[in-house]
Design a protein around this motif. Structure first.
Motif, PDB file in Angstrom:
ATOM      1  N   SER A   4      11.867 -18.190 -15.086  1.00  0.00           N
ATOM      2  CA  SER A   4      12.234 -16.812 -14.404  1.00  0.00           C
ATOM      3  C   SER A   4      10.911 -16.417 -13.367  1.00  0.00           C
ATOM      4  O   SER A   4       9.857 -16.420 -13.737  1.00  0.00           O
ATOM      5  N   THR A   5      11.570 -16.155 -12.275  1.00  0.00           N
ATOM      6  CA  THR A   5      10.670 -16.119 -11.122  1.00  0.00           C
ATOM      7  C   THR A   5      11.056 -14.512 -10.418  1.00  0.00           C
ATOM      8  O   THR A   5      12.086 -14.509  -9.945  1.00  0.00           O
ATOM      9  N   ARG A   6      10.173 -13.631 -10.624  1.00  0.00           N
ATOM     10  CA  ARG A   6      10.275 -12.328 -10.097  1.00  0.00           C
ATOM     11  C   ARG A   6      11.882 -11.748 -10.258  1.00  0.00           C
ATOM     12  O   ARG A   6      12.366 -11.070  -9.342  1.00  0.00           O
ATOM     13  N   THR A   8      14.871  -9.498 -11.325  1.00  0.00           N
ATOM     14  CA  THR A   8      14.979  -7.999 -11.206  1.00  0.00           C
ATOM     15  C   THR A   8      16.568  -7.931 -11.097  1.00  0.00           C
ATOM     16  O   THR A   8      17.292  -8.470 -10.566  1.00  0.00           O
ATOM     17  N   ASP A  18      12.569  -5.928 -14.171  1.00  0.00           N
ATOM     18  CA  ASP A  18      11.722  -5.325 -13.060  1.00  0.00           C
ATOM     19  C   ASP A  18      10.638  -6.449 -12.727  1.00  0.00           C
ATOM     20  O   ASP A  18       9.827  -6.721 -13.699  1.00  0.00           O
ATOM     21  N   ASP A  19      11.126  -7.365 -11.880  1.00  0.00           N
ATOM     22  CA  ASP A  19      10.039  -8.317 -11.539  1.00  0.00           C
ATOM     23  C   ASP A  19       9.365  -9.307 -12.642  1.00  0.00           C
ATOM     24  O   ASP A  19       8.225  -9.540 -12.612  1.00  0.00           O
ATOM     25  N   THR A  21       8.540 -12.443 -14.349  1.00  0.00           N
ATOM     26  CA  THR A  21       8.461 -13.859 -14.347  1.00  0.00           C
ATOM     27  C   THR A  21       7.776 -14.708 -15.482  1.00  0.00           C
ATOM     28  O   THR A  21       6.589 -13.945 -16.114  1.00  0.00           O
ATOM     29  N   THR A  43      18.267  -9.832 -19.436  1.00  0.00           N
ATOM     30  CA  THR A  43      17.478 -11.428 -19.030  1.00  0.00           C
ATOM     31  C   THR A  43      18.380 -12.499 -19.543  1.00  0.00           C
ATOM     32  O   THR A  43      18.508 -13.291 -18.647  1.00  0.00           O
ATOM     33  N   SER A  55      17.590  -9.595  -7.422  1.00  0.00           N
ATOM     34  CA  SER A  55      16.562 -10.365  -6.910  1.00  0.00           C
ATOM     35  C   SER A  55      15.883 -11.374  -7.671  1.00  0.00           C
ATOM     36  O   SER A  55      15.932 -10.996  -8.811  1.00  0.00           O
ATOM     37  N   GLY A  56      15.267 -12.370  -7.081  1.00  0.00           N
ATOM     38  CA  GLY A  56      14.577 -13.213  -7.990  1.00  0.00           C
ATOM     39  C   GLY A  56      15.426 -14.343  -8.390  1.00  0.00           C
ATOM     40  O   GLY A  56      16.683 -14.357  -8.258  1.00  0.00           O
ATOM     41  N   ARG A 204       9.606  -4.864 -17.617  1.00  0.00           N
ATOM     42  CA  ARG A 204       8.534  -5.574 -17.257  1.00  0.00           C
ATOM     43  C   ARG A 204       7.857  -6.255 -18.002  1.00  0.00           C
ATOM     44  O   ARG A 204       7.767  -5.989 -19.449  1.00  0.00           O
TER      45      ARG A 204
END
Length: 303
Positions: A4-6, A8, A18-19, A21, A43, A55-56, A204
């Motif tokens: 998982s990369t950033r 959101t 939220d962002d 990773t 997630t 995003s991400g 987060r």
């Protein structure tokens, strides 16, 4: 492997993830932890392509899951044990999944046997207990013999024997080199199940560590002392820089000094000790403390 990369996900003004990773490695049982409402289920749904990220990115073995045909051969998942057609039998439910993913019919009876539902295979799912539905959901996740497995709160409704069985199953799957991600809000259970933990709160990342690393960083160490003169002992220990909490009666809880140092100081000041015991707080306590600011609903909160 899951990467998982950033990542959101927003729903209007609400940020569910939220962002975020993290990486989930094969060969380990990874606990995915956080309070209710932390963003764990969202997630997992994004990993499976059921929800699109705002995003991400998130990939399974380098590829978004939605690009994989016959997904059960690549990722097995249990998200909601109750989300099944109650009018079907357990065997019919699994047979339908097998046909849709071109999985040999022989796998149906194999996974029913693996989860202990062979005798209930012909019964309608609507009459199953929650624990039986959890076992059926696990059977569905195992059906395609996938290298990656996701489980969302898989222990709900299981009896003690079932909990022990699930722990053993997850460890067996990881020992075979599979990637195993288990979502839970119960640190006490993951303490007995996971090799590594990822902790999130309000979407987060809070922690990403092995169980041993998490314990070393966050589990506090202290000493419990029983003495007939707690006031005198407290004065001596505070003067040495310790933090002392009176627990009522002869019991005193001390942090900041070792048991050996406390014993030496008590001897020097002629304070009688009846008990001196070092202890480490539970990982559950550490988890609760770490996520305290991320809990969405607090019992007894002011209105």
């Amino acid at each position: 492997m899951i990467e998982s990369t950033r990542l959101t996900k927003r729903y209007g003004d609400t940020v569910a993830v939220d962002d975020l990773t993290f990486t989930v490695e094969p060969g380990l049982v990874t606990g995915f932890l956080g309070p209710n409402g932390a963003g764990k289920s969202t997630t997992l749904r994004m990993i499976l392509g059921l929800n699109a990220p705002t995003s991400g990115t998130v990939t399974v073995d380098g590829v978004p899951f939605t690009r994989r045909p016959r997904g059960l051969r690549h990722v097995g998942a249990l998200l909601d044990a109750q989300d099944v057609h109650g009018g079907r039998s357990a065997r019919a439910h699994l047979a339908a999944l097998a046909r849709g993913n071109r999985i040999p019919p022989s796998r149906v009876d194999a996974v029913l046997r693996d989860v202990g539902l062979t005798k209930a295979a012909g019964r309608r799912i609507g009459g199953f207990s929650l624990g039986m539905k959890q076992r059926l959901g696990i059977a569905g996740a195992l059906l395609g013999d996938p290298p990656v497995l996701l489980f969302d709160e898989p222990l709900n409704g299981l009896d003690p024997e079932g909990v022990l069985w699930v722990r053993g199953l997850f460890r067996k799957l990881a020992s075979e080199g599979r990637t195993v991600l288990v979502s839970s809000h119960m640190m006490a259970e993951m303490e007995h199940t996971a090799d590594r933990i990822i902790v999130i709160g309000r979407g987060r990342l809070i922690a990403d560590a092995s169980l041993a690393e998490f314990s070393a960083r966050h589990a506090s160490r202290g000493v419990t002392v029983h003495t007939p003169d707690p006031a005198a002992l407290e004065a001596v220990l505070v003067a040495e820089g310790a933090s002392v909490q009176r627990e009522g009666g002869p019991a005193v809880s001390v942090t900041g000094l070792t048991a050996a140092r406390i014993g030496d100081l008590a001897h020097r000041h002629r304070i009688v000790l009846h008990e001196l015991a070092a202890h480490t707080s539970s990982l559950e306590s550490a988890f609760m403390s770490l996520t305290a600011d991320s809990v969405e609903y607090l019992a007894g909160e002011p209105r």
